[in-house]
Design a protein around this motif. Structure first.
Motif, PDB file in Angstrom:
ATOM      1  N   PRO A  77      44.052  40.728  24.733  1.00 46.74           N
ATOM      2  CA  PRO A  77      45.101  40.701  25.760  1.00 46.74           C
ATOM      3  C   PRO A  77      44.608  40.152  27.088  1.00 46.74           C
ATOM      4  N   THR A  78      45.541  39.575  27.851  1.00 45.69           N
ATOM      5  CA  THR A  78      45.322  39.158  29.231  1.00 45.69           C
ATOM      6  C   THR A  78      46.530  39.604  30.047  1.00 45.69           C
ATOM      7  N   VAL A  79      46.349  39.650  31.364  1.00 46.58           N
ATOM      8  CA  VAL A  79      47.451  40.024  32.255  1.00 46.58           C
ATOM      9  C   VAL A  79      47.538  39.002  33.380  1.00 46.58           C
ATOM     10  N   LYS A  80      48.717  38.957  34.012  1.00 44.55           N
ATOM     11  CA  LYS A  80      48.936  38.072  35.144  1.00 44.55           C
ATOM     12  C   LYS A  80      49.208  38.915  36.390  1.00 44.55           C
ATOM     13  N   PRO A  81      48.978  38.355  37.561  1.00 48.38           N
ATOM     14  CA  PRO A  81      49.236  39.107  38.799  1.00 48.38           C
ATOM     15  C   PRO A  81      50.672  39.626  38.847  1.00 48.38           C
ATOM     16  N   VAL A  87      50.328  59.338  29.654  1.00 46.11           N
ATOM     17  CA  VAL A  87      50.801  57.953  29.734  1.00 46.11           C
ATOM     18  C   VAL A  87      50.841  57.562  31.203  1.00 46.11           C
ATOM     19  N   TYR A  88      50.137  56.495  31.568  1.00 49.00           N
ATOM     20  CA  TYR A  88      50.118  56.079  32.968  1.00 49.00           C
ATOM     21  C   TYR A  88      50.307  54.573  33.069  1.00 49.00           C
ATOM     22  N   VAL A  89      50.866  54.151  34.206  1.00 54.75           N
ATOM     23  CA  VAL A  89      51.230  52.754  34.426  1.00 54.75           C
ATOM     24  C   VAL A  89      50.482  52.220  35.643  1.00 54.75           C
ATOM     25  N   LEU A  90      49.885  51.034  35.486  1.00 56.06           N
ATOM     26  CA  LEU A  90      49.210  50.341  36.578  1.00 56.06           C
ATOM     27  C   LEU A  90      49.817  48.957  36.757  1.00 56.06           C
ATOM     28  N   LYS A  91      49.752  48.459  37.984  1.00 58.66           N
ATOM     29  CA  LYS A  91      50.250  47.124  38.297  1.00 58.66           C
ATOM     30  C   LYS A  91      49.097  46.235  38.733  1.00 58.66           C
ATOM     31  N   VAL A  92      49.063  45.019  38.191  1.00 56.73           N
ATOM     32  CA  VAL A  92      47.999  44.071  38.515  1.00 56.73           C
ATOM     33  C   VAL A  92      48.140  43.644  39.972  1.00 56.73           C
ATOM     34  N   THR A  93      47.018  43.542  40.661  1.00 55.08           N
ATOM     35  CA  THR A  93      47.030  43.230  42.085  1.00 55.08           C
ATOM     36  C   THR A  93      47.642  41.865  42.373  1.00 55.08           C
ATOM     37  N   GLU A  94      48.222  41.752  43.568  1.00 51.68           N
ATOM     38  CA  GLU A  94      48.714  40.476  44.088  1.00 51.68           C
ATOM     39  C   GLU A  94      48.036  40.164  45.428  1.00 51.68           C
ATOM     40  N   ASP A 117      35.639  39.342  40.743  1.00 55.65           N
ATOM     41  CA  ASP A 117      35.874  39.459  39.309  1.00 55.65           C
ATOM     42  C   ASP A 117      37.365  39.368  39.020  1.00 55.65           C
ATOM     43  N   SER A 118      37.689  38.786  37.881  1.00 59.59           N
ATOM     44  CA  SER A 118      39.089  38.623  37.498  1.00 59.59           C
ATOM     45  C   SER A 118      39.374  39.444  36.250  1.00 59.59           C
ATOM     46  N   LYS A 119      39.306  40.768  36.377  1.00 60.26           N
ATOM     47  CA  LYS A 119      39.618  41.640  35.250  1.00 60.26           C
ATOM     48  C   LYS A 119      40.006  43.018  35.760  1.00 60.26           C
ATOM     49  N   ILE A 120      40.684  43.754  34.893  1.00 61.97           N
ATOM     50  CA  ILE A 120      41.008  45.153  35.161  1.00 61.97           C
ATOM     51  C   ILE A 120      40.194  45.995  34.196  1.00 61.97           C
ATOM     52  N   SER A 121      39.341  46.839  34.727  1.00 60.75           N
ATOM     53  CA  SER A 121      38.433  47.664  33.933  1.00 60.75           C
ATOM     54  C   SER A 121      38.765  49.133  34.178  1.00 60.75           C
ATOM     55  N   ILE A 122      39.161  49.847  33.095  1.00 61.43           N
ATOM     56  CA  ILE A 122      39.590  51.239  33.206  1.00 61.43           C
ATOM     57  C   ILE A 122      38.699  52.119  32.345  1.00 61.43           C
ATOM     58  N   ASN A 123      38.180  53.172  32.962  1.00 58.96           N
ATOM     59  CA  ASN A 123      37.455  54.221  32.260  1.00 58.96           C
ATOM     60  C   ASN A 123      37.736  55.529  32.997  1.00 58.96           C
ATOM     61  N   ILE A 174      40.597  44.097  30.686  1.00 59.17           N
ATOM     62  CA  ILE A 174      41.623  43.077  30.470  1.00 59.17           C
ATOM     63  C   ILE A 174      41.406  41.961  31.485  1.00 59.17           C
ATOM     64  N   PRO A 175      41.142  40.727  31.042  1.00 56.02           N
ATOM     65  CA  PRO A 175      40.995  39.613  31.994  1.00 56.02           C
ATOM     66  C   PRO A 175      42.330  39.295  32.680  1.00 56.02           C
ATOM     67  N   ILE A 176      42.240  38.864  33.944  1.00 56.91           N
ATOM     68  CA  ILE A 176      43.420  38.415  34.691  1.00 56.91           C
ATOM     69  C   ILE A 176      43.530  36.905  34.549  1.00 56.91           C
ATOM     70  N   SER A 177      44.626  36.450  33.965  1.00 54.44           N
ATOM     71  CA  SER A 177      44.867  35.017  33.810  1.00 54.44           C
ATOM     72  C   SER A 177      45.869  34.550  34.864  1.00 54.44           C
ATOM     73  N   GLY A 178      45.964  33.228  35.034  1.00 57.79           N
ATOM     74  CA  GLY A 178      46.904  32.680  36.006  1.00 57.79           C
ATOM     75  C   GLY A 178      46.516  32.933  37.450  1.00 57.79           C
ATOM     76  N   LYS A 179      45.244  33.207  37.669  1.00 61.18           N
ATOM     77  CA  LYS A 179      44.786  33.502  39.024  1.00 61.18           C
ATOM     78  C   LYS A 179      44.911  32.283  39.935  1.00 61.18           C
ATOM     79  N   ALA A 180      44.495  31.111  39.438  1.00 66.23           N
ATOM     80  CA  ALA A 180      44.541  29.896  40.261  1.00 66.23           C
ATOM     81  C   ALA A 180      45.988  29.503  40.571  1.00 66.23           C
TER      82      ALA A 180
END
Length: 356
Positions: free
Chosen positions: A80-84, A163-170, A181-187, A226-232
């Motif tokens: 999987p990947t995520v976008k901002p 169950v928890y929800v996070l939003k990718v940074t903008e 770094d261009s990823k979301i790392s959860i532990n 999860i890597p963040i895609s579409g960063k550029a």
């Protein structure tokens, strides 16, 4: 008891096993390191040459399996990947694979700087209390105070879930910054106290995957990345005109003296805003960030390091060069008392008042 070997001269061995009642630890206490065993006989002659002792050990073994349920409303793919701006739904399943209950069980999930907290709920609803503390870590943390986790007849049974929800940074500082770094790392981490043993445990990490091969049922511990895609693309459309700069106060460092105690540069430089940390680098590009840098005062001379700031060491702004100067210590002056007479060479004399 059956004897092996069975001989007429009775040179076999007797093996016996028995339980020792120990109500309220009245015979053997917790943390006891020695005990006395006495035996006797009214008839046969015994030689006791081997003695084994075992204790039934209780321990909680709470497992927290953290995984992705959906990304922006869709099931996750194998990679999987995520976008901002997209939202990620995670779920943490709790199991007790141990032999006793866990009391005061608590889970902490730090939020990375690349995401923000949206919501969280417990399944079933009455199993503990979940809150969000924005003051913990880089972007806050989810706190789940579970309480008592029982022992189940089936260790693989899910007791409760979060169950928890996070939003990718903008944030353009992160997305338009090549130093981030261009990823979301959860532990997360688990802590609690054994219900019977009363032994505490802490910092147990999450399980990110449960194996299904010959090691079926065993977990792999670690973070879910999860890597963040579409960063550029995001930076080009939403961060136009953004310039990476630093607002660190003017840095005025003193000259350091040779032979002084090594000075930590972190004592002279502070971050410009809340949530940022100062980092030092040995190179202008690349290299590992250092939270502390001690000036080497063993030798006189100059050296150069770089300083920057950001939410984490893997996401910093412009690096500012620092020139560090260590000057030699001025030696103690050597004095001599002399008498000068006009027309005669100088003569060294001892001063009777010297040292008084």
């Amino acid at each position: 008891n059956p004897r092996t070997p069975f001989l007429n001269n009775n040179t076999g061995i007797d093996i016996v096993q028995w339980d020792i009642p120990n109500p309220n630890n009245s015979i053997i206490a917790n943390n006891q390191t020695s005990a006395r065993f006495r035996y006797g006989t009214n008839q046969d002659l015994f030689t006791l040459y081997s003695f084994a002792f075992s204790v039934l050990s209780y321990s909680p073994e709470i497992e927290a399996h953290n995984y992705i349920k959906s990304i922006n409303g869709l099931p996750p793919t194998d990679s999987p990947t995520v976008k901002p701006g997209e939202e990620i739904i995670y779920q943490v399943d709790i199991r007790n694979a141990g032999s006793e209950t866990s009391e005061q069980t608590k889970i902490v999930i730090p939020i990375p700087h690349t995401a923000s907290f949206v919501s969280a709920k417990v399944i079933p609803e009455n199993f503990g209390k979940v809150t969000f503390d924005p003051t913990i870590g880089l972007a806050g943390a989810i706190i789940w105070e579970i309480g008592t986790v029982p022992v189940m007849s089936d260790p693989s049974e899910i007791i409760t879930s979060l169950v928890y929800v996070l939003k990718v940074t903008e944030d353009c500082f992160v997305l338009a910054n090549d130093n981030c770094d261009s990823k979301i790392s959860i532990n997360g981490s688990i802590s609690g106290i054994g219900g019977i043993s009363k032994q505490s445990y802490s910092n147990i990490p999450f399980i990110k995957e449960i194996m299904d091969d010959e090691c079926s049922g065993y977990g792999i511990y670690g973070s879910v990345d999860i890597p963040i895609s579409g960063k550029a693309e995001f930076a080009a459309t939403r961060c136009s005109g953004f310039e990476l700069f630093t607002t660190l106060d003017p840095i005025n460092l003193p000259q350091f003296c040779q032979g002084d105690s090594p000075a930590n540069l972190a004592d002279y430089i502070s971050p410009s805003e809340s949530g940022f940390q100062v980092y030092f680098f040995l190179e202008e590009l690349g290299g590992n960030p250092l939270l502390d840098y001690y000036v080497n005062t063993s030798f006189a001379g100059t050296e150069q390091v770089w300083v920057s700031e950001g939410p984490v060491g893997s996401c910093t702004g412009i690096r500012i060069p620092l020139d560090l100067t260590v000057i030699p210590r001025t030696p103690e002056p050597q004095t001599t008392d002399i008498i000068l007479c006009m027309g005669k060479p100088a003569q060294r004399v001892e001063n009777p008042y010297r040292g008084l």
